[in-house]
Enzyme design. Structure first.
Site, PDB file in Angstrom:
ATOM      1  N   VAL A  84      11.116  -6.930   6.712  1.00  0.00           N
ATOM      2  CA  VAL A  84      12.467  -6.228   6.296  1.00  0.00           C
ATOM      3  C   VAL A  84      13.087  -6.398   7.599  1.00  0.00           C
ATOM      4  O   VAL A  84      14.666  -6.114   7.652  1.00  0.00           O
ATOM      5  CB  VAL A  84      12.390  -4.820   5.954  1.00  0.00           C
TER       6      VAL A  84
ATOM      7  N   THR B 291      -0.704   9.187   2.688  1.00  0.00           N
ATOM      8  CA  THR B 291      -0.974   7.443   2.768  1.00  0.00           C
ATOM      9  C   THR B 291      -1.290   7.334   4.135  1.00  0.00           C
ATOM     10  O   THR B 291      -1.531   8.357   5.291  1.00  0.00           O
ATOM     11  CB  THR B 291       0.429   6.826   2.758  1.00  0.00           C
TER      12      THR B 291
ATOM     13  N   ARG C 284       1.033  -1.266  -0.028  1.00  0.00           N
ATOM     14  CA  ARG C 284       0.013  -0.018  -0.054  1.00  0.00           C
ATOM     15  C   ARG C 284       0.860   1.328  -0.055  1.00  0.00           C
ATOM     16  O   ARG C 284       2.196   1.396  -0.086  1.00  0.00           O
ATOM     17  CB  ARG C 284      -0.817  -0.097   1.359  1.00  0.00           C
TER      18      ARG C 284
ATOM     19  N   LYS D 210      15.621   7.795  10.527  1.00  0.00           N
ATOM     20  CA  LYS D 210      15.447   8.382   9.102  1.00  0.00           C
ATOM     21  C   LYS D 210      16.750   9.095   8.891  1.00  0.00           C
ATOM     22  O   LYS D 210      17.451   9.069   7.864  1.00  0.00           O
ATOM     23  CB  LYS D 210      14.648   9.196   9.004  1.00  0.00           C
TER      24      LYS D 210
ATOM     25  N   ASN E 171      11.201   0.815   0.936  1.00  0.00           N
ATOM     26  CA  ASN E 171      10.452   1.663   1.137  1.00  0.00           C
ATOM     27  C   ASN E 171       9.709   1.342   2.488  1.00  0.00           C
ATOM     28  O   ASN E 171       9.198   2.371   3.179  1.00  0.00           O
ATOM     29  CB  ASN E 171       9.522   1.604   0.002  1.00  0.00           C
TER      30      ASN E 171
ATOM     31  N   TYR F 179      11.566   7.902  15.062  1.00  0.00           N
ATOM     32  CA  TYR F 179      11.520   7.884  13.834  1.00  0.00           C
ATOM     33  C   TYR F 179      12.495   8.609  13.105  1.00  0.00           C
ATOM     34  O   TYR F 179      13.362   8.272  12.201  1.00  0.00           O
ATOM     35  CB  TYR F 179      10.074   8.273  13.413  1.00  0.00           C
TER      36      TYR F 179
ATOM     37  N   ASP G 288       6.142  -7.485   1.356  1.00  0.00           N
ATOM     38  CA  ASP G 288       5.403  -6.844   2.262  1.00  0.00           C
ATOM     39  C   ASP G 288       5.151  -7.794   3.328  1.00  0.00           C
ATOM     40  O   ASP G 288       5.418  -8.886   3.198  1.00  0.00           O
ATOM     41  CB  ASP G 288       4.397  -5.944   1.882  1.00  0.00           C
TER      42      ASP G 288
ATOM     43  N   VAL H 228       3.056  13.097   3.233  1.00  0.00           N
ATOM     44  CA  VAL H 228       2.637  12.453   2.049  1.00  0.00           C
ATOM     45  C   VAL H 228       1.166  11.824   2.228  1.00  0.00           C
ATOM     46  O   VAL H 228       1.169  10.964   3.298  1.00  0.00           O
ATOM     47  CB  VAL H 228       3.334  11.489   1.628  1.00  0.00           C
TER      48      VAL H 228
END
Ligand code: NAD
Length: 256
Positions: free
Chosen positions: A59, A183, A16, A152, A85, A148, A37, A181
């Site tokens: 992952v 999502t 997704r 990153k 991703n 987070y 995924d 974004v």
């Protein structure tokens, strides 16, 4: 001619969101896409629609990476590109963050990216590509997302070192730094089957109108176009760089 004709590209977290749009665009540009995924039902449905291969890949798990790469080699004979991703976000002030939560985010975002590079790079064809998904918060702070942001920032370090180490084989490694974004990550109501997606996007655009110079939240399709640029030959002389895609958010502040 597609920009990725015949190239085999693994996209993690592709069931997704941004990963889905990357899988769709890459397939439209002629790539043999590997949808990876932990959301098996959604991932398999997308792969079926695109004529792609689905692999279950958490992952954060070394054994999953080894199995996924073996499945890709069996299906396609090799691999030319990777988009790291997959990612997760947790909200907490640093002083309130339990160690387990910190480690969970590190394990998926940072260790996941490291394992992806370490497992896939040796298998990549010379001239292959890796695109790591960092964030706006890889380059600046943001209260309440310290864990987070730390992961990153780390992804940019991994990106630069991998670019240096893999350049002799012509393998290019770059990072994307998206701002907000639209999502499920920035907009969890996207997961509500009764919510109207168009209405949610309108509400988010309104929220970001004053925050972001371009006056709206970003679209997953826009990030996918950057991922395509960094995966195809249009970016042939670019490696080791972070690419900000944020509607101007990082450019500065307006005082009037
Ligand atoms: P999303 O939550 O819609 O998608 C994330 C995907 O990653 C999902 O399909 C999920 O199942 C998958 N995933 C989560 N944990 C996984 C694991 N352990 N193994 C494999 N897959 C896993 O969010 P998105 O916005 O599409 O996120 C994609 C990437 O973009 C993430 O790395 C995220 O941190 C980054 N990002 C998002 C935003 C934003 O505002 N949405 C901004 C900057 C960066």
């Amino acid at each position: 001619m597609g920009k990725l004709d015949g190239r085999v590209v693994i996209v993690t977290g592709a069931a997704r969101g941004q990963g889905e749009q990357e899988a769709r665009l890459f397939a439209a540009e002629g790539a043999k896409v590997v949808v990876a995924d932990v959301l098996d039902e959604q991932g398999e449905a997308l792969a079926g629609e695109l004529g792609a291969l689905y692999v279950h890949l958490d992952v954060s798990r070394e054994a999953d990476w080894v199995a996924a790469v073996a499945a890709v080699k069996q299906a396609y004979g090799g691999v030319d590109g990777l988009v790291n991703n997959a990612g997760i976000l947790r909200f907490n002030a640093l002083v309130d963050t339990p160690l387990d939560e910190f480690m969970q985010v590190v394990q998926v975002n940072q260790v996941g990216c490291f394992l992806g590079i370490r497992t896939v790079a040796p298998e990549l064809s010379d001239g292959g590509t890796i695109v790591n998904t960092a964030s706006y918060t890889a380059l600046t702070g943001m209260a309440a997302v310290g864990t987070y942001a730390a992961t990153k920032h780390a992804i940019l370090g991994l990106t630069r070192v991998a670019a240096l180490e893999l350049a002799p084989r012509g393998i290019r490694v770059n990072a994307m730094c998206p701002g907000a974004v639209d999502t499920a990550m920035s907009n969890p109501s996207r997961l509500d089957p009764d919510a109207d997606p168009a209405e949610m996007t309108r509400a988010l655009d309104e929220l970001y109108r004053k925050l972001v110079p371009l006056g709206r939240i970003g679209r997953a399709e826009e990030v996918a176009r950057l991922a395509l640029f960094l995966t195809c030959d249009d970016s042939s002389y670019i490696t080791g760089q972070p690419f900000v895609i944020d509607g101007g958010w990082l450019a500065g502040v307006s005082v009037i």
